[in-house]
Scaffold this active site. Structure first.
Site, PDB file in Angstrom:
ATOM      1  N   ARG A  77      25.122 -37.080  -5.072  1.00  0.00           N
ATOM      2  CA  ARG A  77      24.656 -38.388  -4.490  1.00  0.00           C
ATOM      3  C   ARG A  77      25.168 -38.099  -3.159  1.00  0.00           C
ATOM      4  O   ARG A  77      26.277 -37.777  -2.867  1.00  0.00           O
ATOM      5  CB  ARG A  77      25.398 -39.347  -5.193  1.00  0.00           C
ATOM      6  N   SER A 103      27.408 -35.793   3.956  1.00  0.00           N
ATOM      7  CA  SER A 103      27.969 -34.602   3.848  1.00  0.00           C
ATOM      8  C   SER A 103      29.170 -34.612   3.434  1.00  0.00           C
ATOM      9  O   SER A 103      30.096 -33.921   3.722  1.00  0.00           O
ATOM     10  CB  SER A 103      27.523 -33.932   5.095  1.00  0.00           C
ATOM     11  N   ARG A 104      29.754 -35.577   2.747  1.00  0.00           N
ATOM     12  CA  ARG A 104      31.084 -35.912   2.159  1.00  0.00           C
ATOM     13  C   ARG A 104      31.984 -35.956   3.368  1.00  0.00           C
ATOM     14  O   ARG A 104      33.420 -35.774   3.239  1.00  0.00           O
ATOM     15  CB  ARG A 104      31.657 -34.739   1.363  1.00  0.00           C
ATOM     16  N   LEU A 105      31.501 -36.073   4.599  1.00  0.00           N
ATOM     17  CA  LEU A 105      32.357 -36.464   5.847  1.00  0.00           C
ATOM     18  C   LEU A 105      32.670 -38.135   5.761  1.00  0.00           C
ATOM     19  O   LEU A 105      32.258 -38.728   6.858  1.00  0.00           O
ATOM     20  CB  LEU A 105      31.745 -36.033   6.976  1.00  0.00           C
TER      21      LEU A 105
END
Length: 214
Positions: A10, A191-193
């Site tokens: 996701r 981007s999981r940032l």
């Protein structure tokens, strides 16, 4: 299992969470996020995972419902003789986790716990539907029972006992308040940032806030 869960992905989207734009204390930010969560999911927006620790140091988690909050802490209600009640009586510290997937937001809260006043428990109990009031008497929470019939028989007995009467609050049922010394706000980002802002305080000192790495 036929599905490869390692492939589930996701990509989170959300507004930026900037330290310079957050308040000096966490409760007003929680109020803002919580209000949006209820607008997004009125039925379950107040659901939170409560984590406690037993006398052996083993953690235990379950979902309960937030029923009140202010700058003094977060309140939920339960049977004082339940597993979580016994754990909180032995180790009076807890962690709460809110997860609001539609908003890509999570809030973590940690702190010591205390029982709310008798008046607070009475007031909330009196606001509950009659079936829920009876449930507090029917269910000896967390004990092993033989089958579903055990509950249904107790339900009949208590319905008869309180027929036409006001149902009093059981002395073994009431509220706990989690008094935060840590509150962390997580906003999902691509981007999981992710954005993470943590508030901490010790011994009644002013809140300090930090930005954490994703």
């Amino acid at each position: 299992m036929t599905r490869n869960i390692a492939d589930i992905r996701r990509d989170y989207e959300g507004g930026r969470l900037d330290t310079s734009l957050t308040p000096d204390e966490p409760f007003s930010l929680f109020d803002e996020w919580f209000t949006l969560a209820l607008d997004s999911d009125e039925s379950d927006g107040n659901a939170m995972t409560l984590s406690t620790v037993d006398s052996q140091g083993r953690p235990h988690s379950r979902v309960v419902l937030l029923k009140d909050f202010d700058e003094n802490g977060m309140v939920f209600f339960t049977n004082y003789h339940s597993h979580k009640g016994s754990e909180l009586n032995n180790v009076p510290y807890a962690a709460l986790t809110f997860w609001w997937p539609s908003l890509s937001r999570q809030v973590r809260i940690e702190g010591r716990t205390e029982q709310v006043s008798t008046q607070e428990s009475d007031e909330y109990f009196s606001s509950r539907p009659r079936g829920s009031q009876l449930g507090a008497w029917i269910a000896t929470q967390s004990v092993v029972i033989p089958d579903r019939n055990w509950i249904e028989e107790r339900q009949k007995r208590f319905e008869q006992a309180y027929e036409g009467q006001e149902i009093p609050r059981p002395i073994h049922w009431g509220g706990y308040r989690v008094i935060p010394d840590m509150m962390e706000f997580w906003q999902g980002q691509p981007s999981r940032l992710h954005d993470r802002i943590r508030y901490e305080r010790r011994d009644g000192e002013p809140w300090k806030r930090f930005r954490l790495a994703p």
